[in-house]
Design a protein around this motif. Sequence first.
Motif, PDB file in Angstrom:
ATOM      1  N   LEU A 125      -5.442 -43.671  11.257  1.00 30.01           N
ATOM      2  CA  LEU A 125      -6.570 -43.767  10.338  1.00 30.01           C
ATOM      3  C   LEU A 125      -6.248 -42.906   9.118  1.00 30.01           C
ATOM      4  O   LEU A 125      -6.281 -41.676   9.185  1.00 30.01           O
ATOM      5  N   GLY A 126      -5.899 -43.558   8.028  1.00 23.20           N
ATOM      6  CA  GLY A 126      -5.605 -42.835   6.799  1.00 23.20           C
ATOM      7  C   GLY A 126      -6.865 -42.580   6.004  1.00 23.20           C
ATOM      8  O   GLY A 126      -7.889 -43.242   6.188  1.00 23.20           O
ATOM      9  N   SER A 127      -6.782 -41.617   5.092  1.00 22.71           N
ATOM     10  CA  SER A 127      -7.953 -41.232   4.304  1.00 22.71           C
ATOM     11  C   SER A 127      -7.511 -40.604   2.998  1.00 22.71           C
ATOM     12  O   SER A 127      -6.311 -40.411   2.754  1.00 22.71           O
ATOM     13  N   LEU A 128      -8.490 -40.260   2.186  1.00 21.33           N
ATOM     14  CA  LEU A 128      -8.213 -39.535   0.948  1.00 21.33           C
ATOM     15  C   LEU A 128      -7.412 -38.273   1.244  1.00 21.33           C
ATOM     16  O   LEU A 128      -6.446 -37.959   0.550  1.00 21.33           O
ATOM     17  N   ALA A 129      -7.801 -37.550   2.296  1.00 22.86           N
ATOM     18  CA  ALA A 129      -7.111 -36.302   2.633  1.00 22.86           C
ATOM     19  C   ALA A 129      -5.671 -36.545   3.071  1.00 22.86           C
ATOM     20  O   ALA A 129      -4.736 -35.911   2.580  1.00 22.86           O
ATOM     21  N   SER A 130      -5.475 -37.487   4.003  1.00 28.40           N
ATOM     22  CA  SER A 130      -4.151 -37.651   4.605  1.00 28.40           C
ATOM     23  C   SER A 130      -3.129 -38.270   3.670  1.00 28.40           C
ATOM     24  O   SER A 130      -1.943 -37.943   3.730  1.00 28.40           O
ATOM     25  N   THR A 157      -7.270 -51.783   3.939  1.00 34.75           N
ATOM     26  CA  THR A 157      -8.358 -50.856   3.651  1.00 34.75           C
ATOM     27  C   THR A 157      -9.542 -51.167   4.552  1.00 34.75           C
ATOM     28  O   THR A 157      -9.870 -52.333   4.783  1.00 34.75           O
ATOM     29  N   ILE A 158     -10.164 -50.118   5.067  1.00 35.14           N
ATOM     30  CA  ILE A 158     -11.395 -50.289   5.846  1.00 35.14           C
ATOM     31  C   ILE A 158     -12.590 -50.246   4.900  1.00 35.14           C
ATOM     32  O   ILE A 158     -13.398 -51.170   4.858  1.00 35.14           O
ATOM     33  N   GLY A 159     -12.703 -49.176   4.123  1.00 33.37           N
ATOM     34  CA  GLY A 159     -13.820 -49.098   3.196  1.00 33.37           C
ATOM     35  C   GLY A 159     -13.844 -47.788   2.432  1.00 33.37           C
ATOM     36  O   GLY A 159     -13.022 -46.899   2.663  1.00 33.37           O
ATOM     37  N   VAL A 160     -14.776 -47.690   1.513  1.00 37.54           N
ATOM     38  CA  VAL A 160     -14.932 -46.496   0.688  1.00 37.54           C
ATOM     39  C   VAL A 160     -16.349 -45.961   0.849  1.00 37.54           C
ATOM     40  O   VAL A 160     -17.272 -46.694   1.213  1.00 37.54           O
ATOM     41  N   ASN A 182     -14.529 -41.662  -4.566  1.00 39.99           N
ATOM     42  CA  ASN A 182     -14.871 -42.097  -3.214  1.00 39.99           C
ATOM     43  C   ASN A 182     -14.064 -41.358  -2.162  1.00 39.99           C
ATOM     44  O   ASN A 182     -12.887 -41.044  -2.385  1.00 39.99           O
ATOM     45  N   ALA A 183     -14.692 -41.111  -1.043  1.00 40.51           N
ATOM     46  CA  ALA A 183     -13.918 -40.889   0.175  1.00 40.51           C
ATOM     47  C   ALA A 183     -13.534 -42.279   0.665  1.00 40.51           C
ATOM     48  O   ALA A 183     -14.193 -43.268   0.298  1.00 40.51           O
ATOM     49  N   ARG A 203      -3.417 -39.883  -8.843  1.00 44.29           N
ATOM     50  CA  ARG A 203      -4.619 -39.272  -9.421  1.00 44.29           C
ATOM     51  C   ARG A 203      -4.829 -37.856  -8.913  1.00 44.29           C
ATOM     52  O   ARG A 203      -5.035 -36.927  -9.700  1.00 44.29           O
ATOM     53  N   TYR A 204      -4.761 -37.675  -7.599  1.00 41.84           N
ATOM     54  CA  TYR A 204      -5.042 -36.351  -7.039  1.00 41.84           C
ATOM     55  C   TYR A 204      -3.848 -35.410  -7.148  1.00 41.84           C
ATOM     56  O   TYR A 204      -4.028 -34.192  -7.211  1.00 41.84           O
TER      57      TYR A 204
END
Length: 333
Positions: A101-106, A130-133, A259-260, A320-321
């Motif tokens: 499960l990937g995310s903004l953090a990972s 993508t799952i969602g935002v 978004n997260a 971006r980050y």
Amino acid sequence: MPSLTPALRRIARRVLLPAALAACALGPAAYAQSDYPNKPLTLLVPYPAGGANDAVARLVGQKMSESLKQPVIIDNRPGAGTTIGTAAAAKAAPDGYTLVLGSLASHAVSPHLYAKPGYDAIADFTPVGTIGVVPMVLIVAKESPYTDLRSLVEAARRQPNALNYGSAGNGSPLHLAAELFKQSAHIQISHVPYKGGNAHTMDLLGGRLDMILDTLTSAAPLIKGGKVRALAVAAPSRLPELPGVPTFSESGYPGFEVNAWYALYAPAKTSKEVIGRLNAALVAVLRQPDVLEKFGNLGVRTQPGPPQDLARFTQEEWDRYGKLILASGIRID
């Protein structure tokens, strides 16, 4: 059929035997995909059990297991800003039986914050989908003197660093969302990092913080309960849950969206056939009415689409980050 001469038999052995051996060696790999999946899958979750990330993973895992006709086992591997679980996924066999499960953090933040995260967020993974935002919402205390975004920004400009905002820690999505807003509005507001949990929310309610840029998941219950006031949503349009809250664009900051997010990745070099099977299962899951309802309750906007969309999005978020962290000099606790 005439028998082969000794000379022809020697030639046949030299030509056909290696080919037969090669076919035997490649056979399992070549034919493994035709019956994929034929055993349980593991979904690594770089977060502890019980939170929103875990809830997303368990819902997706349960529904994909029904589609794939195999169990999807949730394996929580929290720690080190998601890098422990994500690094484990990067090192897994690229056979389609281990996902993360990937995310903004990972995949956009932690690799820039940690000197040795243990993986390359771009090169070590194959996007599944993508799952969602989850949009971010700027909230203030119910008794706050700031009734709209303009009044808050004007106060921050009159007294640089006099106002403050809270987050779940240095480098957390809440921290970075607020830093992006500071850059967009050209203001200085002091950051107060907390050690996770909801301590920052309690201090906002208690009047010890001026604002938080929080996820819709966390903010919506507080807003609907009348405990905090929402000044703006970082989404392209107003949210159905908060129709009276303007967007940042409406408030004078065009294009400001934060978004997260959640997505599925497989280890690099996972075959296109397997990725296609996984993506099809994920897309089907994200279109199920009960899934849409449950994700809606979590504030998640589902975004079913092909792996290529996630690949582009991951690169954009990474860039971006990365630029933000470098420019802001952000360091982990």
